[in-house]
Design an enzyme around this catalytic site. Structure first.
Site, PDB file in Angstrom:
ATOM      1  N   HIS A  74      -0.174  35.308   5.604  1.00  0.00           N
ATOM      2  CA  HIS A  74       0.124  34.093   4.839  1.00  0.00           C
ATOM      3  C   HIS A  74       0.982  34.448   3.640  1.00  0.00           C
ATOM      4  CE1 HIS A  74      -3.517  35.885   3.166  1.00  0.00           C
ATOM      5  NE2 HIS A  74      -3.113  35.444   1.992  1.00  0.00           N
TER       6      HIS A  74
ATOM      7  N   HIS B 255       2.006  33.185  -0.298  1.00  0.00           N
ATOM      8  CA  HIS B 255       1.660  32.338  -1.439  1.00  0.00           C
ATOM      9  C   HIS B 255       2.975  31.805  -2.019  1.00  0.00           C
ATOM     10  CE1 HIS B 255      -2.514  34.088  -2.089  1.00  0.00           C
ATOM     11  NE2 HIS B 255      -1.961  35.040  -1.353  1.00  0.00           N
TER      12      HIS B 255
END
Ligand code: 5GP
Length: 118
Positions: free
Chosen positions: A102, A104
């Protein structure tokens, strides 16, 4: 290979865990971080949990990495003035806690010491 237990982010993509979803494509999902470290703090992840980190994703499915970055750019276009950080923590000692790749997206008034600061 990732664990067969669904990750938190896979469960968010399946709507098994609630989240504030801000963008979605067939293969990527973006949602507000539950514990924001900046005025804008959005997580962008592939729906698949096959890749634990960005290095694995780049090697295994570079087109999906490009799609993820494109979704992140769209989130930044909507939520920031165009200046933002895109952070991929890679490894526990680097602060990674969810082993489902992932990014940010961090924007707004970023403070020294906040996640992603140099
Ligand atoms: P990492 O530390 O692995 O780079 O980032 C994981 C991020 O996921 C953290 O910023 C954490 O706040 C966020 N997070 C963990 N669990 C949840 C959750 O259940 N919902 C949401 N929206 N974010 C989560």
């Amino acid at each position: 290979m990732a664990s067969t237990e669904p990750t938190i982010f896979a469960r968010i993509a399946l709507r098994e865990i609630p989240a504030s979803i801000v963008a979605e494509t067939d293969r990527v999902i973006a949602f507000d971080d539950i514990s924001p470290q900046a005025p804008v703090h959005v997580i962008v992840a592939p729906k698949t949990q096959e890749y634990r980190n960005v290095v694995e994703l780049a090697a295994g499915d570079p087109e999906l990495l490009v799609e993820l970055i494109d979704v992140a750019r769209g989130v930044a276009d909507e939520r920031t003035d165009g200046q933002f950080r895109l952070v991929f923590n890679t490894g526990a000692e680097a602060g990674q806690t969810v082993f489902h790749v992932h990014a940010h997206v961090l924007g707004g008034h970023l403070e020294e010491g906040s996640l992603g600061s140099a």
